[in-house]
Design an enzyme around this catalytic site. Structure first.
Site, short mmCIF file in Angstrom:
data_model
loop_
_atom_site.label_atom_id
_atom_site.label_comp_id
_atom_site.label_asym_id
_atom_site.label_seq_id
_atom_site.Cartn_x
_atom_site.Cartn_y
_atom_site.Cartn_z
N GLY A 146 126.86 22.38 111.54
CA GLY A 146 127.26 23.50 110.70
C GLY A 146 126.69 23.56 109.30
O GLY A 146 126.78 24.60 108.64
N GLU B 245 126.66 16.75 115.07
CA GLU B 245 125.94 17.68 115.97
C GLU B 245 125.11 18.68 115.16
O GLU B 245 125.31 19.90 115.28
CB GLU B 245 126.94 18.43 116.84
CG GLU B 245 127.85 17.57 117.68
CD GLU B 245 128.92 18.39 118.41
OE1 GLU B 245 129.07 19.59 118.13
OE2 GLU B 245 129.61 17.81 119.26
N PRO B 246 124.17 18.22 114.35
CA PRO B 246 123.38 19.17 113.56
C PRO B 246 122.36 19.89 114.42
O PRO B 246 121.74 19.29 115.29
CB PRO B 246 122.68 18.27 112.54
CG PRO B 246 122.49 16.98 113.29
CD PRO B 246 123.71 16.83 114.17
N ARG C 204 120.71 23.52 113.16
CA ARG C 204 119.90 24.25 112.19
C ARG C 204 119.28 23.33 111.13
O ARG C 204 118.12 23.47 110.76
CB ARG C 204 120.82 25.27 111.50
CG ARG C 204 120.09 26.33 110.70
CD ARG C 204 121.07 27.20 109.94
NE ARG C 204 122.20 27.66 110.68
CZ ARG C 204 122.29 28.87 111.26
NH1 ARG C 204 121.30 29.71 111.15
NH2 ARG C 204 123.38 29.22 111.91
N ARG D 263 118.00 37.30 114.92
CA ARG D 263 118.98 37.01 113.87
C ARG D 263 119.20 38.16 112.89
O ARG D 263 120.34 38.46 112.55
CB ARG D 263 118.62 35.71 113.13
CG ARG D 263 118.50 34.50 114.08
CD ARG D 263 118.45 33.17 113.33
NE ARG D 263 119.71 32.88 112.70
CZ ARG D 263 119.97 33.07 111.43
NH1 ARG D 263 119.03 33.48 110.62
NH2 ARG D 263 121.17 32.81 110.95
N TYR E 272 122.96 39.32 113.01
CA TYR E 272 123.81 38.82 111.91
C TYR E 272 123.40 39.37 110.55
O TYR E 272 123.81 38.81 109.53
CB TYR E 272 123.74 37.29 111.82
CG TYR E 272 123.78 36.54 113.12
CD1 TYR E 272 124.93 36.51 113.89
CD2 TYR E 272 122.68 35.81 113.55
CE1 TYR E 272 124.97 35.79 115.08
CE2 TYR E 272 122.71 35.09 114.73
CZ TYR E 272 123.86 35.09 115.49
OH TYR E 272 123.88 34.38 116.65
N CYS F 289 112.38 49.91 120.50
CA CYS F 289 112.95 51.24 120.28
C CYS F 289 114.42 51.18 119.92
O CYS F 289 115.28 51.65 120.67
CB CYS F 289 112.72 52.08 121.53
SG CYS F 289 110.96 52.25 121.81
N TYR G 141 117.61 28.88 116.39
CA TYR G 141 118.24 30.11 116.88
C TYR G 141 117.26 31.28 116.80
O TYR G 141 117.64 32.40 116.48
CB TYR G 141 119.52 30.41 116.09
CG TYR G 141 120.48 29.24 116.09
CD1 TYR G 141 121.07 28.82 117.26
CD2 TYR G 141 120.76 28.51 114.92
CE1 TYR G 141 121.94 27.74 117.29
CE2 TYR G 141 121.62 27.43 114.93
CZ TYR G 141 122.21 27.05 116.11
OH TYR G 141 123.05 25.97 116.14
N1 LLP Z 1 128.17 21.91 117.67
C1 LLP Z 1 128.76 22.96 118.26
C2 LLP Z 1 129.92 22.75 119.11
C3 LLP Z 1 128.24 24.25 118.04
O1 LLP Z 1 128.84 25.31 118.60
C4 LLP Z 1 127.11 24.43 117.21
C5 LLP Z 1 126.54 25.76 116.97
C6 LLP Z 1 126.52 23.28 116.63
C7 LLP Z 1 127.09 22.04 116.88
C8 LLP Z 1 125.31 23.35 115.76
O2 LLP Z 1 125.57 24.05 114.59
P1 LLP Z 1 124.47 24.05 113.42
O3 LLP Z 1 124.37 22.65 112.87
O4 LLP Z 1 123.20 24.51 113.99
O5 LLP Z 1 125.03 25.01 112.43
N2 LLP Z 1 122.91 31.79 116.64
C9 LLP Z 1 123.56 31.58 115.37
C10 LLP Z 1 124.16 30.20 115.25
C11 LLP Z 1 125.13 29.87 116.36
C12 LLP Z 1 125.69 28.49 116.27
C13 LLP Z 1 126.46 28.14 117.50
N3 LLP Z 1 127.01 26.82 117.51
C14 LLP Z 1 122.54 31.87 114.26
O6 LLP Z 1 121.41 32.23 114.55
O7 LLP Z 1 122.88 31.76 113.09
#
Ligand code: LLP
Length: 424
Positions: free
Chosen positions: A240, A276-277, A279, A315, A319, A344, A373
């Protein structure tokens, strides 16, 4: 920090000039920098160094390309997977089973069996019904599944509504107030070894405060669960942490700030911590390289029509996400323009009234911060074949996903025999 820099007026990825890749592969094309991924792994690892043996399980959904996964496997990362497909990709890329956590609200019995047979570190369960299904699957196969429950801590993540997951009304996790009961019920089920807790409140978080609140609540829950007799050995703190997209905005908290906060709150829990990184590892390691097809006059600003579209990079449409747009060989001037793709839909807009490099038809541009993503969420909408992906490492590069051709798209369809059409 990334490895996309101007050298002698030409944007390079590490040592490779981007026009070289465009000439060889065509556009649009995703380009990833190995050095940036490795650097982000090293920075996060250093930030978590005070912890005892943390497991960094890369969220495969961010970028599941096998070459990316293999790069991260080689750097020692595990994987957070949310489907049988991601599990198989992680394993195919060499990620060991004992470094895989399986998240997601909708795991099927088939997916559970796949991971039980192949092995994994832990299932993060999101409901009692899921615990009951996993218990049945594991017990019928004479297996024991290591599990934790994902807790919904009811915090407002402060991110975009579509990527915030930790509020009570979201579909994710078990309400923290119902957790003690769920653990008691799950502990009595056969085939489960209940030994963990997990939390993930959202993505692209730009403040540590909601994470800290969520972690404090998880810490309190661990104490409650232990006093009820559960041996809690693992706490998965999810992913996150946000990354910088717009250089004009204050940067999100650094991995170091995050690591200090985690150590302060969770360092004394006496558990193995899992992260769980997604992004954070890959976003700034990628660009979407595209070519300006034409300039079309607009009511207020010209439309720059590029050959990438919302099907390649969803994206902005999904978003309202902001991605930096730069010329690969800047001409020196600046302009204000709308940047759009050929699809389109009005939603196929990457930027509106954007102040950016002046460009002319035929020029190459990049959308930055497109490693996460981005390719992962692409589609073939408007019968646009999936965009190829290139991995750079120093002065070498290789196509890690070839461009899909339209014939493959067409060949995927089956025409009913009663229509009597043979095609051409
Ligand atoms: N763990 C779980 C359970 C998750 O659902 C996610 C992301 C992560 C880890 C990884 O999160 P991160 O570190 O990448 O923030 N498509 C969207 C983002 C969706 C994220 C879904 N879950 C975007 O393009 O911003």
């Amino acid at each position: 920090m990334d490895h996309f820099e101007l050298r002698n007026g030409v944007l390079h990825c590490e040592e490779v000039p981007l026009p070289e890749i465009a000439a060889a592969v065509g556009t649009p094309v995703y380009v990833y920098a190995t050095a940036t991924m490795r650097r982000h792994v090293a920075v996060l690892r250093a930030a978590l160094a005070p912890l005892d043996d943390p497991l960094i399980a890369y969220a495969v959904k961010a970028n599941p390309n096998g070459a990316v996964l293999a790069t991260l496997a080689q750097a020692g990362l595990g994987a957070d997977v949310v489907s049988g497909g991601e599990y198989r990709r992680a394993r195919a890329a060499g990620i060991p089973p004992e470094a895989i956590v399986f998240s997601g609200v909708g795991k099927t019995a088939e997916e559970m069996a796949l991971a039980l047979d192949g092995g994994l570190y832990q299932f993060n369960l999101e409901s009692l019904a899921e615990a009951e299904m996993l218990s049945a699957v594991a017990a019928s196969r004479g297996q024991e599944a290591p599990v934790g429950f994902r807790i919904n801590p009811d915090v407002t993540a402060g991110s975009h509504a579509k990527i915030s997951t930790g509020a009570a009304e979201n579909k994710f996790g078990i309400a923290i107030g119902e957790a003690a009961e769920a653990y008691a019920r799950a502990a009595a089920l056969p085939g489960l070894r209940v030994r963990g807790v997990a939390v993930h409140i959202g993505s692209q978080l730009t403040s540590l405060a909601p994470l800290a609140t969520a972690f404090e609540r998880v810490g309190g829950l661990i104490r409650t669960l232990r006093s009820a007799g559960h041996a809690i050995e693992v706490a998965d703190l999810g992913g996150g942490l946000g990354v910088p997209y717009d250089p004009a905005l204050p940067p999100p908290p650094s991995p170091d700030d995050y690591g200090r906060m985690v150590c302060r709150i969770a360092g004394g829990w006496g558990v193995r911590l899992v992260f769980e990184p997604g992004r954070l590892i890959v976003a700034n390691a990628g660009v979407l390289l595209t070519r300006l097809i034409r300039v079309k006059p607009g009511a207020r600003h010209p439309f720059l029509v590029v050959d990438a579209a919302m099907n390649d990079l969803m994206r902005p449409a999904l978003y309202d996400a902001w991605h930096a747009i730069d010329a690969v060989e800047p001409r020196g001037g600046r302009t204000i323009a709308n940047v759009v793709g050929p699809v389109c839909e009005t939603g196929d807009t990457f930027a509106t009234a954007r102040e950016m490099d002046s460009v002319a038809p035929g020029d190459l541009l990049v959308f930055r911060t497109a490693g996460a993503y981005a390719a992962a969420m692409s589609s073939t909408y408007n019968s646009r074949p999936l965009t190829p992906e290139v991995l750079v490492d120093g002065d070498r590069w290789v196509l890690v996903r070839p461009r899909q051709d339209v014939a493959t798209l067409i060949a995927g369809d089956r025409i009913p025999p009663w229509l009597g059409i043979t095609g051409s």
